[in-house]
Scaffold this active site. Structure first.
Site, PDB file in Angstrom:
ATOM      1  N   LYS A 135      51.632  42.054  31.637  1.00 12.31           N
ATOM      2  CA  LYS A 135      50.215  42.468  31.663  1.00 12.31           C
ATOM      3  C   LYS A 135      50.058  43.329  32.913  1.00 12.31           C
ATOM      4  CE  LYS A 135      46.388  41.782  33.001  1.00 12.31           C
ATOM      5  NZ  LYS A 135      45.636  42.832  33.779  1.00 12.31           N
ATOM      6  N   GLU A 156      52.700  34.315  43.896  1.00 20.91           N
ATOM      7  CA  GLU A 156      52.854  35.038  45.153  1.00 20.91           C
ATOM      8  C   GLU A 156      51.468  35.584  45.497  1.00 20.91           C
ATOM      9  OE1 GLU A 156      52.844  37.615  47.558  1.00 20.91           O
ATOM     10  OE2 GLU A 156      54.205  38.900  46.408  1.00 20.91           O
ATOM     11  N   CYS A 216      50.909  42.360  50.478  1.00 25.15           N
ATOM     12  CA  CYS A 216      50.697  40.921  50.677  1.00 25.15           C
ATOM     13  C   CYS A 216      51.301  40.453  51.990  1.00 25.15           C
ATOM     14  CB  CYS A 216      51.257  40.135  49.503  1.00 25.15           C
ATOM     15  SG  CYS A 216      52.875  40.716  49.006  1.00 25.15           S
ATOM     16  N   GLU A 265      42.203  37.653  54.151  1.00 29.59           N
ATOM     17  CA  GLU A 265      42.996  38.845  53.875  1.00 29.59           C
ATOM     18  C   GLU A 265      42.062  40.048  53.703  1.00 29.59           C
ATOM     19  OE1 GLU A 265      45.182  38.767  50.039  1.00 29.59           O
ATOM     20  OE2 GLU A 265      46.931  39.329  51.237  1.00 29.59           O
TER      21      GLU A 265
HETATM   22  P1  NAI Z   1      43.576  39.660  41.011  1.00 24.30           P
HETATM   23  O1  NAI Z   1      44.442  38.567  41.510  1.00 24.30           O
HETATM   24  O2  NAI Z   1      42.366  39.231  40.249  1.00 24.30           O
HETATM   25  O3  NAI Z   1      44.427  40.651  40.062  1.00 24.30           O
HETATM   26  C1  NAI Z   1      45.819  40.659  39.933  1.00 24.30           C
HETATM   27  C2  NAI Z   1      46.218  40.630  38.467  1.00 24.30           C
HETATM   28  O4  NAI Z   1      45.716  39.433  37.858  1.00 24.30           O
HETATM   29  C3  NAI Z   1      45.667  41.777  37.617  1.00 24.30           C
HETATM   30  O5  NAI Z   1      46.656  42.181  36.690  1.00 24.30           O
HETATM   31  C4  NAI Z   1      44.500  41.130  36.891  1.00 24.30           C
HETATM   32  O6  NAI Z   1      44.188  41.756  35.675  1.00 24.30           O
HETATM   33  C5  NAI Z   1      45.025  39.739  36.652  1.00 24.30           C
HETATM   34  N1  NAI Z   1      43.981  38.722  36.405  1.00 24.30           N
HETATM   35  C6  NAI Z   1      42.716  38.676  36.909  1.00 24.30           C
HETATM   36  N2  NAI Z   1      42.073  37.584  36.463  1.00 24.30           N
HETATM   37  C7  NAI Z   1      42.935  36.917  35.658  1.00 24.30           C
HETATM   38  C8  NAI Z   1      42.845  35.706  34.900  1.00 24.30           C
HETATM   39  N3  NAI Z   1      41.750  34.940  34.895  1.00 24.30           N
HETATM   40  N4  NAI Z   1      43.931  35.309  34.201  1.00 24.30           N
HETATM   41  C9  NAI Z   1      45.062  36.034  34.220  1.00 24.30           C
HETATM   42  N5  NAI Z   1      45.198  37.192  34.896  1.00 24.30           N
HETATM   43  C10 NAI Z   1      44.143  37.633  35.608  1.00 24.30           C
HETATM   44  O7  NAI Z   1      43.208  40.554  42.269  1.00 24.30           O
HETATM   45  P2  NAI Z   1      42.046  41.664  42.460  1.00 24.30           P
HETATM   46  O8  NAI Z   1      40.739  41.101  42.048  1.00 24.30           O
HETATM   47  O9  NAI Z   1      42.467  42.919  41.849  1.00 24.30           O
HETATM   48  O10 NAI Z   1      42.075  41.838  44.066  1.00 24.30           O
HETATM   49  C11 NAI Z   1      41.328  40.971  44.913  1.00 24.30           C
HETATM   50  C12 NAI Z   1      42.113  40.607  46.162  1.00 24.30           C
HETATM   51  O11 NAI Z   1      43.313  39.929  45.793  1.00 24.30           O
HETATM   52  C13 NAI Z   1      42.597  41.761  47.017  1.00 24.30           C
HETATM   53  O12 NAI Z   1      41.621  42.237  47.875  1.00 24.30           O
HETATM   54  C14 NAI Z   1      43.735  41.114  47.764  1.00 24.30           C
HETATM   55  O13 NAI Z   1      43.257  40.386  48.870  1.00 24.30           O
HETATM   56  C15 NAI Z   1      44.327  40.154  46.754  1.00 24.30           C
HETATM   57  N6  NAI Z   1      45.521  40.739  46.093  1.00 24.30           N
HETATM   58  C16 NAI Z   1      46.752  40.380  46.563  1.00 24.30           C
HETATM   59  C17 NAI Z   1      47.884  40.955  46.042  1.00 24.30           C
HETATM   60  C18 NAI Z   1      49.229  40.578  46.545  1.00 24.30           C
HETATM   61  O14 NAI Z   1      50.125  41.390  46.568  1.00 24.30           O
HETATM   62  N7  NAI Z   1      49.438  39.329  46.915  1.00 24.30           N
HETATM   63  C19 NAI Z   1      47.817  41.987  45.002  1.00 24.30           C
HETATM   64  C20 NAI Z   1      46.477  42.256  44.527  1.00 24.30           C
HETATM   65  C21 NAI Z   1      45.386  41.651  45.082  1.00 24.30           C
END
Ligand code: NAI
Ligand code: MG
Length: 484
Positions: free
Chosen positions: A177, A252, A286, A386
């Site tokens: 996804k 992660e 991250c 973060e």
């Molecule tokens: P997110 O964690 O919601 O998105 C990451 C992935 O999860 C995307 O593919 C999204 O479509 C998917 N996702 C979202 N809700 C889901 C659900 N209920 N079930 C399954 N998959 C789902 O992160 P978002 O909202 O884009 O970013 C918010 C914050 O998250 C950022 O500001 C940052 O602090 C953190 N983040 C950390 C990352 C890392 O590398 N550890 C990467 C992206 C975001």
């Protein structure tokens, strides 16, 4: 100017298809303008992809292969990406915002995962356990079956490569996804899978909303294992869904990682750590070096150097940055930029000082200046949450014990660093920093070979290195009763 196809489809069971949930606009954060449209998967699309992957798994098309054969296909996928780096990199820059030279580094990094895990495919060996004269016992490692991989937008190519290469090398069929904001470049994984001869259904790639396609995938009863990189709340939702099906996850989930800089550190060399640690990918990493803990006695000297690094970087659209240099691109979206900008304002209201940056440049797009905050104290929000942007918080310490206490004072524990010429001090810090990875005298030291993952709210399980292979296999013990 790179020509971008106006509409991109999902790849399910070997076919390019429209999405049941319609389309999403993909925005170029370097300009704020629409770049293309992408198909959006719904729960029915997810179901078809999972069932296709399950069919491949049950057929034995991947798991019955001699591992070296799978390994060669995985390696060939990496070469496929490298051969097309000049085609993929501009699309990555346009959808994600990073400089073109950083996009090329990301694609090389992605190819490196396929090289590494392709090589590891034939090393997943069991052992024989002595049970005395009457038995012959051995273990084998079998793939889980269907691996679901939910990808973030900060490194869409590298993050997919990381889990897809290890998942395929161990014989799993994969359903990916892709992130809503940066789905385009993942299409090359589908092309690569076809080019190297993987069967239809072995690799499925689709974009969809997290709450719709992402939620349907993580809760699907025929998914056997889930890999996720992203935010803590989404990680909790995914792990909760997986728990209902009793399947394992790798999570992660980011961090608030600290570099401890002692009075005997090489401050000139540390400039490179600042450059890479917090301003690569505009800080959307991250394992970013988002906190610097510095000994009182060198605080002003270090801040001066950090300010110099921040001010040396020109901020402009990534597509105008073909060569490595003192440049930084856009953040992924105006929303993420405004979130980071808001956190800077809150920090100042709480008593922090902007030593460098802190402003939105007066150009269209999701830009934020490289920022250094001083007068930060461990109790402030900026010291604990973060930012996921080009913002580093500097705090002072006076004793080694205080430095470690501050470093360990957040709920996260992804990485940490210590900068000193004193081996005892470095070793002591390495032992006491609560994080999955500790860097001594170079932020990001390590590579695809070294295990990576978090303590605490940074998640569990390890990616990279040989450790990651065990996420994708389950142990079977075979005990044979012998006659006579
Ligand atoms: P997110 O964690 O919601 O998105 C990451 C992935 O999860 C995307 O593919 C999204 O479509 C998917 N996702 C979202 N809700 C889901 C659900 N209920 N079930 C399954 N998959 C789902 O992160 P978002 O909202 O884009 O970013 C918010 C914050 O998250 C950022 O500001 C940052 O602090 C953190 N983040 C950390 C990352 C890392 O590398 N550890 C990467 C992206 C975001
Ligand atoms: Mg975008």
């Amino acid at each position: 100017m790179t020509e971008i196809k106006p509409y991109w489809k999902n790849y399910i069971d070997g076919a390019w298809v429209d999405g049941g949930a319609g389309r999403i606009d993909v925005i170029n954060p370097g300009t704020g303008e629409k770049l293309a449209e992408h198909a959006l998967a719904d729960a029915a699309d997810v179901d078809r992809a999972v069932m296709a992957a399950r069919r491949v798994h049950l057929s034995g098309a991947l798991s019955d292969l001699r591992p070296v054969e799978r390994g060669r296909m995985v390696q060939a996928m990496g070469r496929y990406l490298l051969d097309r780096i000049d085609e993929i990199a501009p699309v990555l820059t346009l959808e994600q915002g990073k400089p073109l030279w950083e996009a090329k580094i990301e694609i090389k990094g992605a190819a490196r995962y396929f090289e590494y895990y392709g090589n590891q495919a034939e090393t997943v060996e069991g052992r024989s356990i002595p049970l005395g004269k009457g038995y012959f016992d051995f273990t084998t490692y079998e793939p889980f079956g269907v691996s679901a991989q939910i990808i973030p937008w900060n490194y869409p190519v590298e993050m997919t490569a990381r889990s897809l290469s290890a998942g395929l090398a161990t014989g799993n069929a994969c359903v990916i996804k892709t992130p809503e904001m940066t789905p385009l470049t993942n299409a090359w994984f589908a092309h690569a899978a076809e080019a190297v001869g993987l069967p239809a259904g072995a690799v499925n790639i689709m974009c969809g909303f997290g709450h719709e396609a992402g939620a349907a995938l993580s809760a699907h009863p025929y998914v056997n294992q889930v890999v996720f990189t992203g935010s803590v709340p989404t990680g909790i939702a995914i792990a909760t869904a997986a728990a209902q099906n009793v399947v394992p996850c790798v999570l992660e989930l980011g961090g608030k990682s600290a570099a401890i800089v002692h009075d005997d550190a090489d401050l000139a060399a540390f400039e490179t750590d600042v450059r890479r640690g917090i301003y690569f990918n505009a800080g959307q990493v991250c394992s970013a070096m988002s906190r610097v803990l510095v000994h009182d006695s060198i605080h002003d000297a270090l801040v001066e150097r950090m300010v110099g690094v921040a001010r040396s970087l020109t901020v402009k659209p990534g597509i105008e940055q073909p060569e490595f240099g003192p440049t930084m691109g856009a953040m992924v979206s105006e929303r993420q930029r405004d979130r980071a900008f808001g956190m800077i304002g809150d920090a100042v209201a709480a008593g922090a000082t902007i030593a460098a940056g802190g402003r939105k440049p007066n150009i269209p797009g999701a830009f934020l200046e490289p920022t250094v905050l001083t007068d930060v104290t461990p109790d402030m929000t900026i010291a604990n949450e973060e930012v996921f942007g080009p913002v580093v918080s500097v705090m002072k310490f006076s004793t080694d014990a205080e430095a470690i206490k501050i470093a360990n004072g957040t709920p996260y524990g992804l990485v940490g660093g210590v900068f000193t010429r004193d081996l005892d001090r470095a070793t002591h810090a390495a032992r006491h920093i609560r994080a999955g990875q500790v860097f001594v005298n170079e932020w990001f030291a390590g590579g695809v070979e070294t295990p990576f993952g978090g303590y605490g709210k940074s998640g569990y399980g390890r990616e990279k290195g040989r450790e990651a292979l065990w996420n994708y296999v389950q142990t079977k013990n075979v005990a044979i009763k012998l006659k006579g």
